[in-house]
Write an enzyme that holds these catalytic residues in place. Structure first.
Site, PDB file in Angstrom:
ATOM      1  N   CYS A 102       0.806  -1.219   0.000  1.00 28.33           N
ATOM      2  CA  CYS A 102       0.000   0.000   0.000  1.00 28.33           C
ATOM      3  C   CYS A 102       0.841   1.271   0.000  1.00 28.33           C
ATOM      4  O   CYS A 102       0.531   2.234  -0.701  1.00 28.33           O
ATOM      5  CB  CYS A 102      -0.926  -0.006   1.219  1.00 28.33           C
ATOM      6  SG  CYS A 102      -2.104   1.361   1.269  1.00 28.33           S
ATOM      7  N   CYS A 151      -5.542  -1.994   8.377  1.00 29.86           N
ATOM      8  CA  CYS A 151      -6.465  -0.861   8.488  1.00 29.86           C
ATOM      9  C   CYS A 151      -7.840  -1.192   7.932  1.00 29.86           C
ATOM     10  O   CYS A 151      -8.822  -0.511   8.241  1.00 29.86           O
ATOM     11  CB  CYS A 151      -5.891   0.358   7.770  1.00 29.86           C
ATOM     12  SG  CYS A 151      -5.762   0.148   5.969  1.00 29.86           S
TER      13      CYS A 151
END
Length: 350
Positions: free
Chosen positions: A90, A187
């Site tokens: 990410c 997350c």
């Protein structure tokens, strides 16, 4: 006045980053990245940061790229019995990419975030360096960033610790952010168990049935719930026929056969392995270093001593360890340092 785009997560770290940079004379533009429908930061929190620091905060929807890049890698790794590292995917391919795209459009020279990292220049190359706070250091997930990013990154939190950040936030009227729970783990998990998370993002997971658990000689000793729910070193979730063997763990995963190989803890120590998809700031520096250290999980059970690299092909290297590493799993990032300087990394393949 130089412009800097700051990634605003809604937490105390990025808020303090933005305030410190503004206090230093930068024109600060905040950007909040929304990556999934479920990870929604309350507008009241973003408004508090915007008003207290007096900066604009733009919300960017990165959910499409997140699905196409991060979730797709997460899915493919699990289906191939690899251990994914979504944060390492990410950061270079989504977060920093979107921040720099926004910075370019806003004609901003720099970008920054709430990462605990330092940045130094060595022989004309920019490097990230481990943060002063070893507990909060986040360099492990940033090994894939190249010079075009590192050249424009500012790292305000690299030389302070978490307690200092909280004290700073209290002084500037953002004490409310210090009381919220620290985000840990993925997350996008939103409180789901890992098995439920896999079923949500990997539809194929629901079709993977129970399989056999075998010993190192190929004898069946139990069953498991489906290979996708296991990783190297895992000890839970296996139904053993012989309860005496309940202290053993997974030492190999065969996705094609939906089969787990079971051994003991000592079977997982390895003195060498191969990495691929590597990125190094200076390959010669990595190959010639006599003080090369590595991390395979960020924090925790990392090998001690030094390592040496042997080049096998353009992006593939053999890693030789002075002291063995435990539970090296295909798919894990292997990240290299010299005197706390982040030199680069690669992905463990075997």
């Amino acid at each position: 006045m130089k412009k800097v785009v700051v990634g605003i997560s809604g937490g105390v770290d990025s808020a303090v980053t933005a305030h410190r940079l503004k206090a230093e004379g930068y024109e600060v533009i905040g950007v909040h990245l929304k990556i999934t429908e479920d990870t929604v930061v309350p507008t009241s929190k973003l408004r508090l940061i915007r008003e207290r620091i007096d900066i604009p905060v733009t919300v960017i929807d990165g959910s499409k790229i997140f699905r196409e890049v991060v979730i797709e890698a997460f899915r493919n790794d699990h289906l191939a019995a690899r251990t994914p590292s979504p944060c390492a995917t990410c950061n270079p391919q989504l977060k920093w990419r979107l921040l720099f795209d926004f910075a370019d459009a806003a004609h901003a020279a720099y970008t920054a975030s709430g990462h605990y990292i330092q940045k130094v220049c060595v022989h004309g190359n920019w490097y990230l360096k481990q943060a002063v706070d070893p507990v909060k250091d986040q360099s492990y997930f940033l090994w894939g960033l190249g010079q075009k990013y590192l050249d424009r990154i500012i790292t305000p939190l690299g030389n302070i610790n978490k307690e200092e950040v909280k004290q700073y936030a209290n002084k500037i009227g953002l004490g409310a952010l210090t009381k919220q729970k620290e985000s840990k783990g993925l997350c996008f998990s939103n409180g789901l168990t890992y098995s439920k998370l896999l079923q949500k993002y990997i539809p194929e997971a629901t079709r993977i049935t129970k399989g056999s658990a075998i010993d190192k000689n190929g004898n069946k000793i139990g069953t498991h719930q489906g290979y996708i729910y296991y990783t190297i070193g895992q000890k839970r979730g296996i139904d053993y026929f012989d309860s005496i063997k309940s202290n053993l763990c997974v030492i190999k995963i065969n996705a094609e056969k939906n089969e787990l190989v079971i051994g003991n803890d000592n079977d997982l120590w390895s003195g060498e392995f191969i990495i691929d998809d590597c990125h190094f700031i200076d390959e010669y520096k990595v190959l010639s270093s006599s003080q090369l250290e590595l991390k395979v999980r960020g924090v925790g059970r990392n090998p001690g001593g030094y390592a040496q690299l042997e080049k096998m092909s353009r992006h593939k290297y053999r890693v030789l360890l002075n002291q063995p590493a435990w539970a090296m799993a295909p798919g894990q990032p292997v990240v290299f340092y010299e005197n706390k300087l982040l030199l680069g990394g690669g992905i463990m393949v075997q």
